[in-house]
Scaffold this active site. Structure first.
Site, mmCIF file in Angstrom:
data_model
loop_
_atom_site.group_PDB
_atom_site.id
_atom_site.type_symbol
_atom_site.label_atom_id
_atom_site.label_comp_id
_atom_site.label_asym_id
_atom_site.label_seq_id
_atom_site.Cartn_x
_atom_site.Cartn_y
_atom_site.Cartn_z
ATOM 1 N N MET A 1 63.531 57.100 -46.012
ATOM 2 C CA MET A 1 62.708 58.118 -46.656
ATOM 3 C C MET A 1 62.503 59.351 -45.783
ATOM 4 O O MET A 1 61.904 60.322 -46.225
ATOM 5 C CB MET A 1 61.342 57.530 -47.024
ATOM 6 N N LYS B 1 54.775 62.408 -41.994
ATOM 7 C CA LYS B 1 56.042 61.920 -42.524
ATOM 8 C C LYS B 1 56.769 63.072 -43.178
ATOM 9 O O LYS B 1 56.259 63.697 -44.117
ATOM 10 C CB LYS B 1 55.813 60.794 -43.526
ATOM 11 N N ASP C 1 57.931 49.736 -53.510
ATOM 12 C CA ASP C 1 58.702 49.416 -52.303
ATOM 13 C C ASP C 1 57.858 48.591 -51.329
ATOM 14 O O ASP C 1 57.822 48.866 -50.125
ATOM 15 C CB ASP C 1 59.201 50.694 -51.625
#
Length: 731
Positions: free
Chosen positions: A21, A39, A137
């Site tokens: 990701m 992130k 996920d």
């Protein structure tokens, strides 16, 4: 990227990890003066600028939804934004470890810990599902365990965004897998259905199964695991680990139901069933702020910097020990297991690959005996001294820290599982030792007179147990040969591999006559690969000379003279040379090479040399593998399950030692006899030993070389199981 200031506010300080990701960075919020985790998400190529704007709008919508989730079991989202076209999330910086890191070190965890963490994930899912957010996920890497023992879920709302960023066509393109982590994906995801909250519950069932058993419900190639998720029932977790309570085993199987309608309807129902199982368990105490535990890593690093030769590395390991107390009291045991995984800075579930902090238990009380267990690694992993005779180079120190830290934790975890409530008052000290051919067992015992056994990468010990005082049992978890009296081996040996090759040939090929590219004396010994092949219905021919005497030009004629329709190339014979010459000469039968005997514990330099050899292999070559890690796994995954299983066997044998015998010399001989009779449920299979002291019935894996990489195609436990169920028989 380091030092970059996102939107004039978030300064990137250091990378924490990376994954599919994007990247995770430790950052400083310059406005609020606090450290956070940032992130960076990398969107896939959009077909048009309009679609890209729509995608980023979707990201902002999902980020706001994730930020609205308020739960102590969800890692908080503080902010989101876009910098130079790259979307980013700002989250709380979590102190702790991901469950992925826990599993890599401990292989499997106490039932109580698994139940508590699963319950915390349920609490997170309950909040998210009530807000209409499906995670999509759930996996060990997306669950963090904080220092107080709380499990926290990360990446809510991000899976949907990244899937859309990759392009919706990925779900409909022939041969493609849906977004997510294949070992934890629900069957409906493979059927190209969007799924709902029950998809997260299926993934939770997979994670809980892995925490308890030591592996996901299905393993192997992506295509094979996909087929398993859709069609096959997993092994009951209580069959792999008997102490798993029956109600918990039933809950896991319900979570793993193929049809979502057969699963628990929601996270609240799942949590209620988990709480029924956990109601009698002790409460985890909280790690206080003033607790400053010493670390195994610190001790190992300090010791390694003073090591100047391989010999002194072997004899001075007593200075770098970690003590482990096995206590029958549940509350005390829970606290010790909580403190061991302390404070490695990770964020968003991506392992940082940094140092791992741990608590060593207190020194033994006065008058209490301390028995030592040596945890061995090869002197080759310590590295050679520098040219001026100084300490090993940075590479060697890094490898040493990684091997030693993980090995200690793995052995400790297996001992805690086996001895936790069965061995009242016993205390063991795990001592990292270097397997060195220049150091005898007599010398090692002179340094460690209370040592009972050694376990791990013991291949480089060249001991002669010529007296009682020199006798020291060893369990090799990196090599298939029990090479000396007192030695036991965990990986499948030549006899077991020969049996597995015969089953592969019978079930997957038409080949029934094999040339083994090794001299007859070696092939035809009682425990040799040729003898095993014959016993399982395969005709065998071998060389009249050693392989080094064979010229490359002779290879095709040797195979033709033997009338062989398959060739087995043992370890030590150059499989790349044989395979290339056979294929160029038109031979179309199976060419099967044994993997590196010591590949289980190969360090990065060994792995690099192995990969260089593999690049010369033609496509279609089959490899036999006697360790459980995936074909392309490197440290720290390789060999960890074998080490865990060996430690289970050792710990079980220790329970049979007489309590009134405190003489280490006598105890070592008793332990050796008990190991010959031991039987335990390992992660991959039952662990018990044959008369050759090699483990019985260990699994054997088969990989195929295709397009410059290895792909697992099958496994032999009791029979050959194809990892590609749609593949037809090979020729």
């Amino acid at each position: 990227m380091r030092g970059r200031l996102l939107d004039g506010r978030y300064e990137l300080l250091a990378p924490i990890g990376a994954g599919g990701m994007g990247e995770v960075w430790r950052a400083r919020d310059t406005r609020l003066g606090r450290e956070v985790a940032v992130k960076l998400l990398v969107p896939g190529p959009a077909a048009s600028e309009d679609e890209r704007r729509e995608l980023l709008a979707r990201f902002r919508q999902e980020a706001r939804a994730a930020a609205s989730l308020d739960s102590p079991y969800i890692v908080a989202v503080h902010d989101h934004g876009e910098d130079d076209g790259i979307p980013y999330l700002v989250m709380a910086l979590v102190q702790g470890r991901s469950l992925d890191q826990v599993l890599r070190e401990s292989v499997r965890v106490p039932v109580a810990d698994a139940l508590r963490w699963a319950a915390d994930v349920c609490r997170a899912l309950e909040v998210a599902h009530a807000a209409g957010i499906v995670h999509r996920d759930i996996k060990p890497g997306n669950v963090m365990v904080a220092p107080d023992g709380t499990a926290k879920v990360v990446d809510f709302g991000i899976a949907t965004f990244v899937e859309r960023a990759a392009g919706d066509t990925r779900l409909t393109r022939t041969g493609q897998l849906p977004f997510g982590s294949v070992p934890y994906l629900a069957p409906e995801r493979f059927r190209q259905e969007p799924g709902d909250a029950r998809t997260d519950l299926y993934a939770l069932g997979c994670v809980l199964y892995e925490l308890l058993v030591g592996r996901p419900p299905f393993t192997g190639s992506a295509a094979g695991v996909m087929h398993n998720h859709i069609n096959d029932a997993p092994l009951r977790p209580s069959a792999a680990r008997p102490e798993v309570p029956r109600p918990l085993a039933h809950l896991i199987l319900d979570l793993l139901a193929k049809d979502p309608a057969d699963r628990p309807p929601d996270a609240a129902t799942t949590l209620a069933r988990l709480e029924t199982s956990t109601s009698a368990l002790p409460t985890l105490p909280q790690l206080q702020k003033d607790d400053t535990p010493p670390t195994i890593q610190d001790e190992v690093t300090k010791h390694c910097s003073t090591t100047t030769t391989a010999t002194t590395a072997a004899t001075s390991k007593a200075k770098a020990t970690t003590a482990v107390s096995v206590s029958p009291a549940p509350a005390r045991r829970a606290r010790r297991r909580l403190l061991l995984p302390a404070a490695l800075l990770l964020a968003l579930g991506i392992p940082a690959g940094l140092g791992i902090r741990a608590l060593a238990t207190p020194d033994p009380s006065p008058g209490e005996a301390t028995l030592e267990i040596g945890v061995a690694h090869s002197y080759r992993h310590v590295g050679e001294p520098s040219a001026d005779g100084g300490a090993p180079d940075t590479y060697a120190k890094s490898e040493y820290r990684q091997f030693t830290t993980q090995q200690l934790r793995t052995v400790e975890s297996a001992f805690a599982e086996t001895l936790g409530d069965k061995h009242d008052g016993s205390r063991f000290r795990f001592v990292p030792v270097t397997a060195n051919p220049d150091v005898s067992s007599r010398e090692l015992l002179a340094e460690h007179p209370d040592m009972l056994a050694v376990i791990g990468d013991t291949v480089d010990f060249s001991w002669v147990h010529d007296t009682d005082e020199a006798f020291l049992p060893e369990i090799s978890t990196c090599h298939e040969y029990a090479h000396a009296g007192g030695a036991f081996a965990i990986p499948a040996d030549d006899a077991r591999q020969g049996e597995a090759i015969a089953r592969y040939l019978h079930s997957q090929t038409d080949a029934r006559r094999v040339l083994v590219a090794e001299d007859k004396l070696w092939v035809n010994r009682e425990d040799g690969i040729g003898t095993a092949l014959r016993r399982n219905g395969v005709s065998v021919e071998a060389l009249d000379v050693t392989p080094d005497k064979v010229k490359t030009s002779q290879i095709p004629s040797l195979v033709a003279e033997a009338g062989a329709d398959a060739v087995v190339v043992p370890t030590g014979t150059p499989v790349d040379v044989w395979a290339d010459r056979l294929r160029s000469g038109g031979f179309e039968g199976p060419v099967i090479g044994q993997g590196d005997q010591e590949g289980t514990c190969a360090d990065s330099e060994d792995r690099s040399a192995e990969e260089k050899r593999d690049r010369a292999l033609p496509d279609g070559v089959i490899r036999v593998r006697n360790y459980a890690a995936e074909p392309d796994d490197n440290l720290p995954a390789r060999g960890n399950e074998e080490l865990y299983d060996g430690a289970l066997a050792l710990a079980k044998a220790l329970t049979a030692l007489p309590e009134d015998d405190t003489a280490p010399t006598s105890l070592r001989h008793t332990l050796d006899r008990e190991l010959q009779q031991v039987s335990v449920n390992g992660v991959q299979a039952e662990v018990s030993f044959e008369k050759r002291r090699s483990a019985r019935q260990r699994p054997v894996w088969f990989d195929r070389r295709d397009e410059d990489h290895w792909t697992e195609i099958g496994k032999v436990s009791k029979k050959y199981t194809n990892s590609h169920p749609h593949d037809g028989p090979a020729t």
